[in-house]
Design an enzyme around this catalytic site. Structure first.
Site, short mmCIF file in Angstrom:
data_model
loop_
_atom_site.label_atom_id
_atom_site.label_comp_id
_atom_site.label_asym_id
_atom_site.label_seq_id
_atom_site.Cartn_x
_atom_site.Cartn_y
_atom_site.Cartn_z
N TRP A 102 39.91 34.53 43.99
CA TRP A 102 40.48 33.57 43.05
C TRP A 102 40.45 34.08 41.63
O TRP A 102 41.39 33.84 40.84
CB TRP A 102 39.83 32.20 43.20
N ASP A 171 37.02 27.98 36.39
CA ASP A 171 37.73 27.40 37.53
C ASP A 171 36.69 26.81 38.49
O ASP A 171 36.15 27.52 39.35
CB ASP A 171 38.55 28.51 38.22
N LYS A 195 39.06 19.68 47.27
CA LYS A 195 37.77 19.97 47.89
C LYS A 195 36.81 18.80 47.64
O LYS A 195 36.56 17.99 48.52
CB LYS A 195 37.18 21.28 47.36
C1 LIG Z 1 38.50 28.61 43.35
C2 LIG Z 1 39.95 28.25 43.55
N1 LIG Z 1 40.79 28.38 42.52
C3 LIG Z 1 42.10 28.07 42.65
C4 LIG Z 1 42.62 27.60 43.83
C5 LIG Z 1 44.09 27.28 43.92
O1 LIG Z 1 44.26 25.93 43.97
P1 LIG Z 1 45.73 25.30 44.25
O2 LIG Z 1 46.15 25.82 45.58
O3 LIG Z 1 45.47 23.84 44.25
O4 LIG Z 1 46.61 25.75 43.16
C6 LIG Z 1 41.78 27.45 44.94
C7 LIG Z 1 42.35 26.94 46.19
O5 LIG Z 1 41.78 26.67 47.17
C8 LIG Z 1 40.39 27.78 44.79
O6 LIG Z 1 39.56 27.66 45.83
#
Ligand SMILES: Cc1ncc(COP(=O)(O)O)c(C=O)c1O
Length: 359
Positions: A102, A171, A195
Site C-alpha cells: 500500500w 493511511d 475494514k
Molecule cells: C492500507 C490500505 N490503503 C489503501 C487501500 C485502498 O483502499 P480503497 O480500495 O478503498 O481505495 C487499502 C485497501 O484495502 C488498504 O488496505
C-alpha cells in the site's frame, strides 16, 4: 440463517448488531417512512445522522477541535492523489516511507504530481518497519507519508514517527479505531471505510485546519479538502448510506466501551493467534515480532500444496476468506474490530486439527 466467521481483509465483516439495526431501519428510518438510502442529504433527518456520526467519531478518537473530519468518496486510493493535490506544488518534495504494497501504491500515485523522496524502504520481503533513526528525511518536505498498517504484508508500525514540523500524513485504512490514537501527532489521517468503519467507497479524512487552503489551483473540486470542509463534505451528494452505516458502527464501538475496550480485545485476539502460529512448529508468520499487525495476520503452511485443503476445510468449518492476497499467497486472517474472540478461537482450533491430520 447461518453466519460464517469472515476473515476478509476488506470489505470485511461488520458487527452483527449493526447489521440487525440496518435491517430493522431499512424500510422506515425512525418513522420517516423511508430508508436512509432514499433521503435527501440536505434534509433534516440525514443531516442529523451525518452530524451524529461525526460527533461520535470525534469522541472515539478524541479529535482535537482544530481538525476537520471529512466523509468523502473514492476510497483511500482517491486520497493517494488528493494528498499531493492538497499539500504540494509540482516542485515540492514529499517524503514517503515504503513498508509494502500500500505504501508503494501511494508512492506511485504521488510521483505523478510532485517529487517523491523515499525516506526509508523496508525492502526485500517487507516484513519489518525501518528504524526511525535511519530515515533520510527532506528538511523542507511538504509532508511525510507512511502506512501505519500494511494490510497485505501484515506489518504494523509499533511507533508514531516523529518528523518535527513536517506534517505527518498516514493511511490508517486497516488499523483506524483498533485502539486509542493521539490524533494531535498528525497533519492528516485518512482511512478507507471497508475494514473498521463500514461499507467500501467511503473514506474518512481527518485534517488539521492549518493544512487547508494549500490546494493547487487545478485540484479537482471533489478532492479539495478545504472546499469539502466548507460544505460539510456535501459539496456534492455524499455516500449517504455508507455514512449512516459508519455512524452505526461508531455507536457500536461506543457501546463496547470505546477504543480502550477495542484495544483490549484486539490485543488479546492477536496474541492468541500469533501464539498459536509460533507455538505450532508448523505454521509460520514472517513478520518481525515488534511489527506484527493486530489486524491482518498472514501465515504460511509448510507446503503450498496444503493451501487448498486448508482453505476447503476451513470453509467447511465456517471460516472463510482466509486466502492470502494474490500477490503473496499463503493465508491471511484479518481480525478487525467486528471479529469476536470466538472467531479467533474457532480458527485456532481448526488450525490445530488440520495440523494433527496433515502435520
Ligand atoms: C492500507 C490500505 N490503503 C489503501 C487501500 C485502498 O483502499 P480503497 O480500495 O478503498 O481505495 C487499502 C485497501 O484495502 C488498504 O488496505
Amino acid at each position: 440463517m447461518s453466519r460464517v466467521f469472515n476473515f476478509s481483509a476488506g470489505p470485511a465483516a461488520l458487527p452483527v448488531e449493526v447489521l440487525e439495526q440496518l435491517r430493522d431501519e431499512m424500510l422506515d428510518w425512525h418513522g420517516q417512512g423511508m430508508s436512509v438510502m432514499e433521503m435527501s442529504h440536505r434534509g433534516k433527518a440525514f443531516v442529523g445522522i451525518a452530524e451524529q456520526a461525526e460527533a461520535d467519531l470525534r469522541e472515539l478518537l478524541a479529535v482535537p477541535a482544530n481538525y476537520k473530519v471529512l466523509f468523502l468518496q473514492g476510497g483511500a486510493t482517491a486520497q493517494f492523489a488528493a494528498i499531493p493535490f492538497n499539500l504540494t506544488t509540482p516542485d515540492s518534495v514529499a517524503d514517503y516511507v515504503n513498508t509494502g504494497a500500500w505504501s508503494k501504491k501511494a508512492i506511485a500515485e504521488a510521483k505523478r504530481y510532485c517529487k517523491v523522496n523515499v525516506a526509508a524502504d523496508a525492502g526485500g520481503k517487507y516484513s519489518s518497519v525501518p528504524a526511525r533513526d535511519g530515515w533520510q528525511l527532506t528538511s523542507s518536505a511538504a509532508y511525510l507519508h507512511y502506512t501505519p498498517n500494511e494490510t497485505i504484508g501484515g506489518v504494523e508500525f509499533p511507533f508514531i514517527p516523529d518528523v518535527g514540523d513536517v506534517p505527518l500524513v498516514a493511511d490508517f485504512s486497516s488499523t483506524i479505531l483498533s485502539r486509542p490514537l493521539d490524533v494531535s501527532r498528525f497533519g492528516v489521517i485518512y482511512a478507507g471505510a471497508q475494514k473498521n468503519i463500514g461499507p467500501a467507497g467511503l473514506v474518512v479524512v481527518i485534517v488539521r485546519e492549518d493544512l487547508l487552503g494549500r490546494a493547487r489551483p487545478d485540484t479537482p473540486t471533489v478532492f479539495d479538502w478545504k472546499a469539502m470542509a466548507a460544505d460539510g463534505s456535501m459539496l456534492n451528494t455524499p455516500a449517504t448510506y455508507s455514512w449512516y452505516v459508519a455512524g452505526a458502527v461508531f455507536q457500536w464501538i461506543k457501546r463496547q466501551g470505546g477504543l480502550v475496550a477495542m484495544e483490549r480485545l484486539n490485543r488479546a485476539k492477536a496474541e492468541r493467534l500469533y501464539a498459536a502460529i509460533d507455538g505450532s512448529g508448523y505454521y509460520r508468520n514472517p513478520v518481525a515480532k515488534d511489527a506484527r499487525s493486530w489486524m491482518n495476520v498472514p501465515f504460511t503452511l509448510p507446503d503450498e500444496a496444503l493451501d487448498k485443503p486448508f482453505l476447503d476445510g476451513a470453509k467447511a468449518a465456517g471460516l472463510v476468506a482466509l486466502a492470502g492476497h494474490r500477490s503473496v499467497g499463503g493465508m491471511r486472517a484479518s481480525i478487525y474490530n467486528a471479529m469476536p474472540m470466538a472467531g479467533v478461537d474457532a480458527l485456532v482450533e481448526f488450525m490445530k486439527e488440520f495440523q494433527r491430520k496433515h502435520g
